[in-house]
Design an enzyme around this catalytic site. Structure first.
Site, PDB file in Angstrom:
ATOM      1  CG  ASP A   8      -0.342   0.143   2.536  1.00  0.00           C
ATOM      2  OD1 ASP A   8       0.897   0.316   2.597  1.00  0.00           O
ATOM      3  OD2 ASP A   8      -1.069   0.126   3.547  1.00  0.00           O
ATOM      4  CB  CYS A  65       0.714  -2.692   4.560  1.00  0.00           C
ATOM      5  SG  CYS A  65       0.354  -3.707   6.007  1.00  0.00           S
ATOM      6  CB  THR A  67       1.712  -3.226  10.815  1.00  0.00           C
ATOM      7  OG1 THR A  67       0.501  -3.564  10.109  1.00  0.00           O
ATOM      8  CG2 THR A  67       1.535  -1.918  11.562  1.00  0.00           C
ATOM      9  CG  HIS A  98       8.593 -25.803  11.195  1.00  0.00           C
ATOM     10  ND1 HIS A  98       8.811 -25.723  12.545  1.00  0.00           N
ATOM     11  CD2 HIS A  98       9.691 -26.437  10.675  1.00  0.00           C
ATOM     12  CE1 HIS A  98       9.973 -26.280  12.849  1.00  0.00           C
ATOM     13  NE2 HIS A  98      10.535 -26.723  11.722  1.00  0.00           N
TER      14      HIS A  98
HETATM   15  C1  RB5 Z   1      -1.861   2.562   6.533  1.00  0.00           C
HETATM   16  O1  RB5 Z   1      -1.839   3.769   7.189  1.00  0.00           O
HETATM   17  C2  RB5 Z   1      -1.651   1.413   7.509  1.00  0.00           C
HETATM   18  O2  RB5 Z   1      -2.769   1.293   8.333  1.00  0.00           O
HETATM   19  C3  RB5 Z   1      -1.366   0.134   6.785  1.00  0.00           C
HETATM   20  O3  RB5 Z   1      -0.251   0.288   5.979  1.00  0.00           O
HETATM   21  C4  RB5 Z   1      -1.094  -1.089   7.652  1.00  0.00           C
HETATM   22  O4  RB5 Z   1      -0.153  -0.818   8.627  1.00  0.00           O
HETATM   23  C5  RB5 Z   1      -2.287  -1.778   8.191  1.00  0.00           C
HETATM   24  O5  RB5 Z   1      -2.238  -2.880   8.730  1.00  0.00           O
END
Ligand code: RB5
Length: 146
Positions: A8, A65, A67, A98
């Site tokens: 993203d 993304c 996280t 695994h």
């Molecule tokens: C985007 O701001 C953020 O929420 C997304 O990249 C991710 O971390 C969501 O799980």
């Protein structure tokens, strides 16, 4: 081997670096992610890569993304997908050995590029060990049938 990569807006720069790194390692890369910093929804890109892996358009997938969480949660909704969020190489290696993870996910806001490269290398160098792990993976996949 063909790797599908998706991201993203939070991970455009890291996606580009990882795609270049994959090419240096000799992998073919297919970009399913956004190349724009404009806010978007990770679910779109998680699903795109997951569907490409499930359809065998690519061999494996990498999702990034902020996280690694949202994009992997979306990918794991697609039948046949086992996406693993990893923040260090040991978990990445074990997710292949695994769990036969077919998608690797991590967070551009959580780890740095050098750790991300180590994770990618550990994941791609590892192989599924089968045996007792196959039985357990089969049990996970059987949940999709219930
Ligand atoms: C985007 O701001 C953020 O929420 C997304 O990249 C991710 O971390 C969501 O799980």
């Amino acid at each position: 081997m063909k790797i599908g990569i998706g991201n993203d807006h939070a991970a455009v720069a890291m996606k580009k670096e990882i795609a270049g790194y994959l090419e240096e390692l000799g992998y073919e890369v297919v970009n399913y992610g956004t190349d724009s910093d404009e806010s978007c929804s990770y679910a779109v890109y998680g699903e795109k890569v997951a569907r490409a892996v499930a359809a065998k358009d690519v061999d494996l997938g990498i999702l990034i993304c902020g996280t690694g969480l949202g994009i992997s949660l979306a990918a794991n909704k697609v039948r046949g997908i086992r996406a693993a969020v990893c923040s260090e190489p040991c978990t990445a290696r074990l997710s292949r050995q695994h769990n036969d993870a077919n998608i690797l996910a991590f967070g551009a806001r959580i780890i740095g590029i050098e750790t991300a490269k180590e994770i990618v290398k550990a994941w791609l160098d590892a192989e599924f060990e089968g045996g007792r792990h196959q039985t357990r993976v089969d049990m996970i996949m059987a949940i999709e049938e219930r």
